[in-house]
Design an enzyme around this catalytic site. Structure first.
Site, PDB file in Angstrom:
ATOM      1  N   LYS A  27       0.258  -1.532   0.076  1.00  0.00           N
ATOM      2  CA  LYS A  27      -0.010  -0.122   0.045  1.00  0.00           C
ATOM      3  C   LYS A  27       0.801   1.509   0.059  1.00  0.00           C
ATOM      4  O   LYS A  27       0.390   1.816  -0.931  1.00  0.00           O
ATOM      5  CB  LYS A  27      -1.039  -0.351   1.034  1.00  0.00           C
ATOM      6  CG  LYS A  27      -1.942  -1.384   1.632  1.00  0.00           C
ATOM      7  CD  LYS A  27      -3.018  -0.981   2.849  1.00  0.00           C
ATOM      8  CE  LYS A  27      -2.133  -1.982   3.564  1.00  0.00           C
ATOM      9  NZ  LYS A  27      -2.049  -3.067   3.150  1.00  0.00           N
ATOM     10  N   ILE A  28       1.650   1.333   1.196  1.00  0.00           N
ATOM     11  CA  ILE A  28       2.800   2.513   0.903  1.00  0.00           C
ATOM     12  C   ILE A  28       3.669   2.010  -0.174  1.00  0.00           C
ATOM     13  O   ILE A  28       3.871   3.639  -1.089  1.00  0.00           O
ATOM     14  CB  ILE A  28       3.439   2.157   2.316  1.00  0.00           C
ATOM     15  CG1 ILE A  28       2.121   2.648   3.313  1.00  0.00           C
ATOM     16  CG2 ILE A  28       4.616   3.969   2.332  1.00  0.00           C
ATOM     17  CD1 ILE A  28       3.272   2.218   4.576  1.00  0.00           C
ATOM     18  N   ASP A  43       9.776  -6.893  -4.748  1.00  0.00           N
ATOM     19  CA  ASP A  43       8.951  -7.207  -3.873  1.00  0.00           C
ATOM     20  C   ASP A  43       8.656  -9.210  -4.011  1.00  0.00           C
ATOM     21  O   ASP A  43       8.745  -9.775  -5.508  1.00  0.00           O
ATOM     22  CB  ASP A  43       7.513  -6.506  -3.743  1.00  0.00           C
ATOM     23  CG  ASP A  43       7.004  -6.944  -3.144  1.00  0.00           C
ATOM     24  OD1 ASP A  43       6.303  -8.234  -2.479  1.00  0.00           O
ATOM     25  OD2 ASP A  43       5.970  -6.420  -2.095  1.00  0.00           O
ATOM     26  N   PRO A  51       7.757  -5.487   5.416  1.00  0.00           N
ATOM     27  CA  PRO A  51       6.919  -5.382   7.098  1.00  0.00           C
ATOM     28  C   PRO A  51       8.508  -5.659   7.699  1.00  0.00           C
ATOM     29  O   PRO A  51       9.450  -6.451   6.753  1.00  0.00           O
ATOM     30  CB  PRO A  51       6.460  -6.459   6.768  1.00  0.00           C
ATOM     31  CG  PRO A  51       6.134  -7.067   5.434  1.00  0.00           C
ATOM     32  CD  PRO A  51       6.543  -6.179   4.312  1.00  0.00           C
ATOM     33  N   THR A 111      11.820   4.074   6.265  1.00  0.00           N
ATOM     34  CA  THR A 111      10.202   4.700   6.854  1.00  0.00           C
ATOM     35  C   THR A 111       9.345   2.874   7.525  1.00  0.00           C
ATOM     36  O   THR A 111       8.376   3.853   7.521  1.00  0.00           O
ATOM     37  CB  THR A 111       9.474   5.454   6.117  1.00  0.00           C
ATOM     38  OG1 THR A 111       8.963   4.717   4.736  1.00  0.00           O
ATOM     39  CG2 THR A 111      10.226   6.703   5.779  1.00  0.00           C
ATOM     40  N   SER A 112      10.260   2.184   7.528  1.00  0.00           N
ATOM     41  CA  SER A 112       9.595   0.627   7.439  1.00  0.00           C
ATOM     42  C   SER A 112       9.899   0.007   9.018  1.00  0.00           C
ATOM     43  O   SER A 112       8.743   0.702  10.106  1.00  0.00           O
ATOM     44  CB  SER A 112       9.926   0.169   6.381  1.00  0.00           C
ATOM     45  OG  SER A 112       8.866   0.058   5.571  1.00  0.00           O
ATOM     46  N   ARG A 113      11.050  -0.951   9.263  1.00  0.00           N
ATOM     47  CA  ARG A 113      10.903  -0.461  10.950  1.00  0.00           C
ATOM     48  C   ARG A 113      12.161  -1.104  10.083  1.00  0.00           C
ATOM     49  O   ARG A 113      13.281  -1.257   9.505  1.00  0.00           O
ATOM     50  CB  ARG A 113      10.530  -1.839  10.850  1.00  0.00           C
ATOM     51  CG  ARG A 113       9.375  -2.335  10.796  1.00  0.00           C
ATOM     52  CD  ARG A 113       8.788  -1.872  12.633  1.00  0.00           C
ATOM     53  NE  ARG A 113       6.938  -1.925  12.791  1.00  0.00           N
ATOM     54  CZ  ARG A 113       6.695  -0.729  12.513  1.00  0.00           C
ATOM     55  NH1 ARG A 113       6.808   0.368  12.008  1.00  0.00           N
ATOM     56  NH2 ARG A 113       4.868  -1.045  12.600  1.00  0.00           N
ATOM     57  N   ASP A 153      13.370   7.006   9.481  1.00  0.00           N
ATOM     58  CA  ASP A 153      12.298   7.919  10.605  1.00  0.00           C
ATOM     59  C   ASP A 153      11.977   6.231  11.183  1.00  0.00           C
ATOM     60  O   ASP A 153      11.503   6.217  12.385  1.00  0.00           O
ATOM     61  CB  ASP A 153      10.543   7.531   9.907  1.00  0.00           C
ATOM     62  CG  ASP A 153       9.789   8.493  10.527  1.00  0.00           C
ATOM     63  OD1 ASP A 153       9.803   8.679  11.151  1.00  0.00           O
ATOM     64  OD2 ASP A 153       8.700   7.579  10.690  1.00  0.00           O
ATOM     65  N   GLU A 186      14.759   1.305  18.659  1.00  0.00           N
ATOM     66  CA  GLU A 186      14.283   2.629  18.821  1.00  0.00           C
ATOM     67  C   GLU A 186      13.382   2.143  20.127  1.00  0.00           C
ATOM     68  O   GLU A 186      13.268   3.947  20.776  1.00  0.00           O
ATOM     69  CB  GLU A 186      13.890   3.285  17.636  1.00  0.00           C
ATOM     70  CG  GLU A 186      12.308   1.900  17.021  1.00  0.00           C
ATOM     71  CD  GLU A 186      11.600   2.636  16.575  1.00  0.00           C
ATOM     72  OE1 GLU A 186      11.684   3.055  15.679  1.00  0.00           O
ATOM     73  OE2 GLU A 186       9.719   2.993  16.069  1.00  0.00           O
ATOM     74  N   HIS A 191       9.641   7.776  14.190  1.00  0.00           N
ATOM     75  CA  HIS A 191       9.227   7.470  13.548  1.00  0.00           C
ATOM     76  C   HIS A 191       7.809   7.969  14.171  1.00  0.00           C
ATOM     77  O   HIS A 191       6.503   7.544  13.898  1.00  0.00           O
ATOM     78  CB  HIS A 191       8.857   6.171  15.189  1.00  0.00           C
ATOM     79  CG  HIS A 191       7.949   4.980  14.195  1.00  0.00           C
ATOM     80  ND1 HIS A 191       9.065   3.429  14.297  1.00  0.00           N
ATOM     81  CD2 HIS A 191       6.345   4.636  14.019  1.00  0.00           C
ATOM     82  CE1 HIS A 191       8.023   3.207  13.985  1.00  0.00           C
ATOM     83  NE2 HIS A 191       6.310   3.926  12.807  1.00  0.00           N
TER      84      HIS A 191
HETATM   85  P1  NAD Z   1       2.111  -4.077   2.919  1.00  0.00           P
HETATM   86  O1  NAD Z   1       1.475  -5.062   3.885  1.00  0.00           O
HETATM   87  O2  NAD Z   1       1.176  -3.158   1.917  1.00  0.00           O
HETATM   88  O3  NAD Z   1       3.335  -3.920   1.615  1.00  0.00           O
HETATM   89  C1  NAD Z   1       4.368  -4.479   2.243  1.00  0.00           C
HETATM   90  C2  NAD Z   1       4.908  -5.296   1.179  1.00  0.00           C
HETATM   91  O4  NAD Z   1       6.247  -6.246   1.226  1.00  0.00           O
HETATM   92  C3  NAD Z   1       3.627  -6.778   0.099  1.00  0.00           C
HETATM   93  O5  NAD Z   1       4.043  -5.937  -1.078  1.00  0.00           O
HETATM   94  C4  NAD Z   1       4.569  -7.705   0.378  1.00  0.00           C
HETATM   95  O6  NAD Z   1       4.344  -8.777  -0.721  1.00  0.00           O
HETATM   96  C5  NAD Z   1       6.173  -7.524   0.862  1.00  0.00           C
HETATM   97  N1  NAD Z   1       7.282  -8.073   1.210  1.00  0.00           N
HETATM   98  C6  NAD Z   1       6.833  -8.714   1.984  1.00  0.00           C
HETATM   99  N2  NAD Z   1       7.288  -9.560   3.356  1.00  0.00           N
HETATM  100  C7  NAD Z   1       8.418 -10.083   1.724  1.00  0.00           C
HETATM  101  C8  NAD Z   1       9.648 -10.038   0.792  1.00  0.00           C
HETATM  102  N3  NAD Z   1      10.598 -11.165   2.348  1.00  0.00           N
HETATM  103  N4  NAD Z   1      10.695 -10.211   0.236  1.00  0.00           N
HETATM  104  C9  NAD Z   1       9.501  -8.786  -0.423  1.00  0.00           C
HETATM  105  N5  NAD Z   1       8.950  -8.620  -0.611  1.00  0.00           N
HETATM  106  C10 NAD Z   1       8.343  -7.967   0.469  1.00  0.00           C
HETATM  107  O7  NAD Z   1       2.619  -2.798   3.809  1.00  0.00           O
HETATM  108  P2  NAD Z   1       2.341  -1.071   4.047  1.00  0.00           P
HETATM  109  O8  NAD Z   1       1.211  -0.793   4.295  1.00  0.00           O
HETATM  110  O9  NAD Z   1       3.389  -0.823   2.499  1.00  0.00           O
HETATM  111  O10 NAD Z   1       3.347  -0.802   4.634  1.00  0.00           O
HETATM  112  C11 NAD Z   1       4.281  -0.902   4.906  1.00  0.00           C
HETATM  113  C12 NAD Z   1       5.685  -1.327   6.261  1.00  0.00           C
HETATM  114  O11 NAD Z   1       5.771  -0.022   6.162  1.00  0.00           O
HETATM  115  C13 NAD Z   1       4.910  -2.262   7.639  1.00  0.00           C
HETATM  116  O12 NAD Z   1       4.788  -3.403   7.736  1.00  0.00           O
HETATM  117  C14 NAD Z   1       5.151  -0.748   8.519  1.00  0.00           C
HETATM  118  O13 NAD Z   1       6.322  -1.294   8.937  1.00  0.00           O
HETATM  119  C15 NAD Z   1       5.729   0.312   7.979  1.00  0.00           C
HETATM  120  N6  NAD Z   1       5.019   1.272   8.517  1.00  0.00           N
HETATM  121  C16 NAD Z   1       6.229   2.406   8.635  1.00  0.00           C
HETATM  122  C17 NAD Z   1       4.865   3.703   9.593  1.00  0.00           C
HETATM  123  C18 NAD Z   1       6.144   4.851   9.943  1.00  0.00           C
HETATM  124  O14 NAD Z   1       5.209   5.520  10.771  1.00  0.00           O
HETATM  125  N7  NAD Z   1       7.264   4.602   9.941  1.00  0.00           N
HETATM  126  C19 NAD Z   1       4.176   4.001   9.705  1.00  0.00           C
HETATM  127  C20 NAD Z   1       3.293   2.276   9.074  1.00  0.00           C
HETATM  128  C21 NAD Z   1       3.541   1.572   8.577  1.00  0.00           C
END
Ligand code: NAD
Length: 332
Positions: free
Chosen positions: A153-154, A174, A206, A232-234, A258, A263, A295
């Site tokens: 989604k992001i 991906d 993730p 900005t993920s983890r 981020d 953290e 974050h």
């Molecule tokens: P999402 O689930 O929509 O997308 C994650 C993508 O990663 C999917 O397309 C999935 O197929 C892919 N993926 C999963 N495991 C994989 C692997 N081993 N190898 C390759 N691709 C892989 O998630 P999203 O909503 O886009 O969010 C992404 C991440 O952003 C979240 O998991 C979260 O950790 C992080 N996040 C951070 C904040 C922040 O404030 N900094 C806020 C929300 C989310």
């Protein structure tokens, strides 16, 4: 239902209270949920937790013993929950799978622009009456190659901004192809091709076993000299022990974070009157081409409203007997 809300900040209280509309008894705790604080949940039907609450085996066993019947995450990621233990204890885990992917994608872009055009440095200079532009030389994003890891989604929104907004060439890695990204003209490639060809690498994955330290010293070695790395993920996606060396050698030209591996003990708290004890973090911060935010990518009014609404709806639908499957990480 009585709900113990952990890691509460003023904004959580404000938005959750509004979304609750008086339905449930919400008790707000500022402390994180951990083995040391799990006893606070005694007598509650549900716990409501955030990214840095630690729901390990011991905590979940304690929650189960104390009668907690639901774990309601007010975030999307669930890497901080021992899902096997929750399943074994029969405690469903509900989350907010999407609250505003735009906010996070836009924050990634904010980091890119601030790093590239030296905005923080320029801001400080002008405030001190220094109008020299020496050392503020940037580069244009148009035509640059952006490698994104994670096209959910992001990632999909980020791809749209970089492609349509800036005219970048976007490569993606991906395990699943997102048709939305394909339609934008994003080209799916291997991890190594992302490393080899990208001027900017942005992480939207993730954190799980397969993605833990997906950026480590050997990945850095394969990247272009001077690459811009954005996370900005983890925090755990990057082995932070290799960042300082990467910055020192010039392999990493710019770093925008981020999130940070360690953290939990720092982020979301005001520690400005004490030393920071994480040497790796302090070292990374000392480099001029680094921007770290604590974050806050998710932190928009739209996202907080959506998080609060979905969280309260998850609690209500649990009470009524069926949580939306899209929001369920672990069913009872
Ligand atoms: P999402 O689930 O929509 O997308 C994650 C993508 O990663 C999917 O397309 C999935 O197929 C892919 N993926 C999963 N495991 C994989 C692997 N081993 N190898 C390759 N691709 C892989 O998630 P999203 O909503 O886009 O969010 C992404 C991440 O952003 C979240 O998991 C979260 O950790 C992080 N996040 C951070 C904040 C922040 O404030 N900094 C806020 C929300 C989310």
């Amino acid at each position: 239902m009585k709900v113990a809300v952990f890691s509460t900040k003023s904004y959580d209280k404000e938005f959750l209270t509004e979304a609750n509309k008086g339905r449930y008894e919400l008790v707000f705790f500022e402390t994180h949920l951990s083995a040391a604080t799990a006893r606070l949940a005694n007598g509650f039907d549900a716990v409501c937790v955030f990214v840095n609450d630690d729901l390990d085996r011991e905590v979940i066993a304690s929650l189960s013993k104390n009668g907690v019947k639901l774990i309601a995450l007010r975030c999307a990621g669930f890497n901080n929950v021992d899902l096997n233990q929750a399943k074994a204890a029969g405690i469903p885990v509900a989350r907010v799978p999407a609250y505003s992917p735009h906010g996070v994608a836009e924050h990634a872009v904010a980091l890119i622009l601030a790093l590239n055009r030296r905005i923080c440095r320029a801001y400080n200079r002008v405030r001190e009456g220094n109008f020299s532009i020496e050392g503020l030389l940037g580069f244009e994003l148009y035509g640059k190659t952006v490698g994104m890891m994670g096209t959910g989604k992001i990632g999909a929104i980020f791809a749209g901004i970089m492609k349509n907004g800036f005219g970048c060439k976007v490569l993606a890695y991906d395990v699943h192809v997102n048709p939305e990204c394909e339609a934008l003209g994003v080209r799916y490639v291997s991890k190594d091709e992302i490393f080899a060809h990208s001027d900017i690498i942005s992480l939207h994955l993730p954190l799980n076993k397969a993605t833990h330290h997906i950026i480590d010293a050997s990945a850095l070695e394969k990247m272009k000299n001077g690459v811009m790395l954005i996370n900005t993920s983890r925090g755990g996606l990057i082995d932070s022990s290799c960042l300082s060396e990467g910055l020192k050698s010039g392999k990493i030209g710019f770093l925008g974070l981020d999130v940070y591996e360690e953290e939990e003990t720092m982020f979301f708290e005001d520690l400005s009157s004490q030393p920071i004890y994480d040497d790796t973090f302090v070292r990374i911060m000392a480099f001029p081409r680094v921007i770290i935010t604590g974050h806050q990518a998710f932190f928009t009014d739209t996202a907080l409203r959506n998080i609060a609404q979905t969280t309260m709806n998850n609690i209500e639908s649990f009470e009524k007997g069926s949580i939306d499957p899209a929001n369920l990480v672990i069913s009872p």
